[in-house]
Design an enzyme around this catalytic site. Structure first.
Site, PDB file in Angstrom:
ATOM      1  N   GLY A  12     -11.595  -0.990   4.320  1.00 31.19           N
ATOM      2  CA  GLY A  12     -11.130  -2.295   4.781  1.00 31.19           C
ATOM      3  C   GLY A  12     -12.227  -3.318   4.892  1.00 31.19           C
ATOM      4  O   GLY A  12     -11.984  -4.512   4.740  1.00 31.19           O
ATOM      5  N   ASP A  59     -15.311  -3.335   3.009  1.00 26.92           N
ATOM      6  CA  ASP A  59     -15.776  -3.669   1.660  1.00 26.92           C
ATOM      7  C   ASP A  59     -14.694  -3.243   0.677  1.00 26.92           C
ATOM      8  O   ASP A  59     -14.731  -2.167   0.098  1.00 26.92           O
ATOM      9  CB  ASP A  59     -17.099  -2.959   1.368  1.00 26.92           C
ATOM     10  N   LYS A  60     -13.724  -4.117   0.472  1.00 32.08           N
ATOM     11  CA  LYS A  60     -12.554  -3.762  -0.321  1.00 32.08           C
ATOM     12  C   LYS A  60     -12.867  -3.565  -1.799  1.00 32.08           C
ATOM     13  O   LYS A  60     -12.164  -2.822  -2.493  1.00 32.08           O
ATOM     14  CB  LYS A  60     -11.471  -4.828  -0.152  1.00 32.08           C
ATOM     15  N   ASN A 106      -4.997  -7.069  11.958  1.00 28.57           N
ATOM     16  CA  ASN A 106      -5.029  -7.566  10.582  1.00 28.57           C
ATOM     17  C   ASN A 106      -3.692  -7.326   9.903  1.00 28.57           C
ATOM     18  O   ASN A 106      -2.991  -6.353  10.193  1.00 28.57           O
ATOM     19  CB  ASN A 106      -6.171  -6.901   9.798  1.00 28.57           C
ATOM     20  N   ARG A 107      -3.357  -8.238   9.025  1.00 30.74           N
ATOM     21  CA  ARG A 107      -2.223  -8.070   8.122  1.00 30.74           C
ATOM     22  C   ARG A 107      -2.656  -8.524   6.719  1.00 30.74           C
ATOM     23  O   ARG A 107      -2.014  -9.340   6.078  1.00 30.74           O
ATOM     24  CB  ARG A 107      -0.993  -8.838   8.625  1.00 30.74           C
ATOM     25  N   GLY A 122      -2.876  -7.004   3.748  1.00 29.70           N
ATOM     26  CA  GLY A 122      -1.964  -6.753   2.639  1.00 29.70           C
ATOM     27  C   GLY A 122      -2.640  -6.280   1.368  1.00 29.70           C
ATOM     28  O   GLY A 122      -2.241  -6.677   0.258  1.00 29.70           O
ATOM     29  N   PHE A 123      -3.665  -5.425   1.496  1.00 28.59           N
ATOM     30  CA  PHE A 123      -4.341  -4.859   0.325  1.00 28.59           C
ATOM     31  C   PHE A 123      -4.852  -5.955  -0.624  1.00 28.59           C
ATOM     32  O   PHE A 123      -4.678  -5.871  -1.850  1.00 28.59           O
ATOM     33  CB  PHE A 123      -3.407  -3.914  -0.441  1.00 28.59           C
ATOM     34  N   ASN A 147      -4.207   6.323   0.733  1.00 23.24           N
ATOM     35  CA  ASN A 147      -3.852   5.555   1.926  1.00 23.24           C
ATOM     36  C   ASN A 147      -2.367   5.223   1.891  1.00 23.24           C
ATOM     37  O   ASN A 147      -1.937   4.342   1.155  1.00 23.24           O
ATOM     38  CB  ASN A 147      -4.690   4.268   1.985  1.00 23.24           C
ATOM     39  N   SER A 192      -1.127   2.089   5.756  1.00 23.90           N
ATOM     40  CA  SER A 192      -1.289   0.680   6.113  1.00 23.90           C
ATOM     41  C   SER A 192       0.063   0.115   6.517  1.00 23.90           C
ATOM     42  O   SER A 192       1.063   0.321   5.823  1.00 23.90           O
ATOM     43  CB  SER A 192      -1.841  -0.114   4.925  1.00 23.90           C
ATOM     44  N   ASN A 202       0.800  -2.995   6.444  1.00 20.56           N
ATOM     45  CA  ASN A 202       0.883  -4.361   5.921  1.00 20.56           C
ATOM     46  C   ASN A 202       1.421  -4.461   4.496  1.00 20.56           C
ATOM     47  O   ASN A 202       1.465  -5.536   3.930  1.00 20.56           O
ATOM     48  CB  ASN A 202      -0.500  -5.011   5.994  1.00 20.56           C
ATOM     49  N   THR A 203       1.830  -3.330   3.910  1.00 18.98           N
ATOM     50  CA  THR A 203       2.545  -3.318   2.636  1.00 18.98           C
ATOM     51  C   THR A 203       3.936  -2.768   2.922  1.00 18.98           C
ATOM     52  O   THR A 203       4.068  -1.602   3.302  1.00 18.98           O
ATOM     53  CB  THR A 203       1.827  -2.439   1.594  1.00 18.98           C
ATOM     54  N   LYS A 214      -4.888   9.549   4.338  1.00 21.37           N
ATOM     55  CA  LYS A 214      -5.040   8.770   5.570  1.00 21.37           C
ATOM     56  C   LYS A 214      -3.676   8.498   6.168  1.00 21.37           C
ATOM     57  O   LYS A 214      -2.787   7.958   5.494  1.00 21.37           O
ATOM     58  CB  LYS A 214      -5.776   7.459   5.296  1.00 21.37           C
ATOM     59  N   ASN A 271      -5.128   5.438  10.840  1.00 25.18           N
ATOM     60  CA  ASN A 271      -5.161   4.018  10.496  1.00 25.18           C
ATOM     61  C   ASN A 271      -4.852   3.161  11.738  1.00 25.18           C
ATOM     62  O   ASN A 271      -4.868   3.656  12.860  1.00 25.18           O
ATOM     63  CB  ASN A 271      -4.149   3.754   9.374  1.00 25.18           C
ATOM     64  N   THR A 272      -4.554   1.882  11.507  1.00 23.07           N
ATOM     65  CA  THR A 272      -4.225   0.976  12.605  1.00 23.07           C
ATOM     66  C   THR A 272      -2.827   1.264  13.146  1.00 23.07           C
ATOM     67  O   THR A 272      -2.016   1.931  12.508  1.00 23.07           O
ATOM     68  CB  THR A 272      -4.302  -0.481  12.138  1.00 23.07           C
ATOM     69  N   GLY A 332     -10.797   3.268  17.323  1.00 20.47           N
ATOM     70  CA  GLY A 332     -11.308   3.057  18.671  1.00 20.47           C
ATOM     71  C   GLY A 332     -12.679   3.637  18.934  1.00 20.47           C
ATOM     72  O   GLY A 332     -13.074   3.786  20.091  1.00 20.47           O
TER      73      GLY A 332
END
Length: 349
Positions: free
Chosen positions: A61, A63-64, A109-110, A112-113, A168, A171, A173-174, A207, A236-237, A287
């Site tokens: 996340g 360094d994409k 964060n959102r 979205g890849f 992954n 996430s 956000n997708t 993940k 993940n988040t 965390g």
């Protein structure tokens, strides 16, 4: 140098979160960070057969596009995971999409890849510095009709360029991505990934989200083991919003990370360790912001840890501090080194 780093971190926090992130990446790309120096040998360990100078890794996340690996090497991480990368470039979700919850030491964060796609990612990986254990976190394009095929494409395109791969599916956000954690879809995905992997010995991880019941986590662990994966990253988040969040951004949609995720991520790790029975390597995330946090996750069954959000508040000197704190925590509890915590069954896997 730590004072300069603290000033730079404070200055970046005066900017909006995504602009600050982009500037931090630029500084890393240009080597504008002090080198951490060699690791104490007591921190050395292994992760699914990969030799690590220390067990503290950077989570995906940050360094994409695998564009800042030279600078990240200087920060002192034991390993770095880049991505998530999708087969085709995509812009991600509309801005603003990254929020600091300063009062809570957290981030939402959102994104979205958002990434530049496999071709750019592969070219950057081909130029990575020698000696840095580097992983590729694989995602699926938002509009893809066959998301499992996207993960297979990542495995095939990046073969020989990455030290390990992470699938992954967690996430938030997708849209629909987390549905891949259901057993039927997961078996299809992991079966196709295993076929694409073939006899390649490069470790393959999965993940998962923290928003799963112990039974769901146990089922995922069983599926990962059945399909020959090497490990699971937990986690993940979260989509959960603890009632005690104080920030004005607490109501933003997306994945929450940082300090409020600690207890949930710890519980998810413990559930994975209970179901695992030593079959898979576990990597802890969520965390983590102190050496004590690192030791607690290792004692709970992880072979290594990852963090990202803590960098927002701790700055570039955080990795050095965590390693110093971990050494002190090891000594306080009578452990000779990290391997003594993780145990021989896990360090030799």
């Amino acid at each position: 140098m730590s004072g300069i780093g603290d000033l730079a971190t404070a200055a970046l926090r005066r900017l909006d979160a995504e602009t600050a992130h982009d500037l931090a990446l630029a500084a890393l790309r240009h080597g504008l960070v002090p080198a951490c120096g060699p690791d104490d040998p007591r921190l050395a360990t292994t992760l699914a057969g990969l030799a690590l100078p220390n067990p503290i890794g950077l989570a995906a996340g940050f360094d994409k596009n695998a564009a800042a690996l030279g600078g990240l090497t200087r920060l002192g991480f034991g390993f770095v995971e880049c991505g998530s990368v999708t087969p085709r470039p995509q812009p991600g979700n509309p801005k603003p999409r990254l929020f600091r919850l300063t009062e809570d030491r957290a981030v939402i964060n959102r994104m979205g890849f958002n990434n530049a796609g496999l071709q750019v990612f592969a070219a950057n990986l081909a130029r990575r510095p020698a000696g840095l254990v580097t992983g590729a976190n694989l995602g699926a394009n938002k509009e893809s009709e066959d998301r499992a095929a996207d993960y297979v494409a990542g495995l095939r395109r990046l073969r020989g360029l990455s030290d390990y791969f992470t699938i992954n599916i967690s996430s938030p956000n997708t849209p629909g991505l987390r549905a891949l954690q259901g057993r039927d879809q997961l078996d299809d995905l992991l079966g196709r990934a295993a076929a694409a992997r073939g006899r390649d010995p490069v470790p393959l991880f999965l993940k998962i989200a923290p928003d799963l019941s112990p039974d769901e986590i146990a089922e995922i662990v069983a599926a990962a083991a059945a399909h020959g994966l090497d490990g699971v990253i937990v986690s993940n988040t979260t989509l959960d919003r603890p009632a005690d969040l104080r920030s004005a951004h607490a109501g933003e949609s997306g994945g929450l990370s940082g300090r409020p995720l600690r207890a949930r991520a710890q519980a998810a790790l413990e559930a994975a360790a209970a179901a695992n029975a030593g079959r898979l390597t576990l990597i802890a995330a969520g965390g983590i912001e102190s050496g004590r946090d690192v030791l607690d996750r290792l004692k709970s069954g992880a072979s290594a840890v990852q963090f990202y959000s803590a960098l927002v508040y701790g700055g570039p000197g955080l990795v050095r501090r965590l390693k110093q704190e971990l050494l002190a925590a090891l000594a306080a509890e009578g452990f000779a080194d990290v391997r003594a915590v993780v145990g021989p069954a896990l360090t030799t896997r």
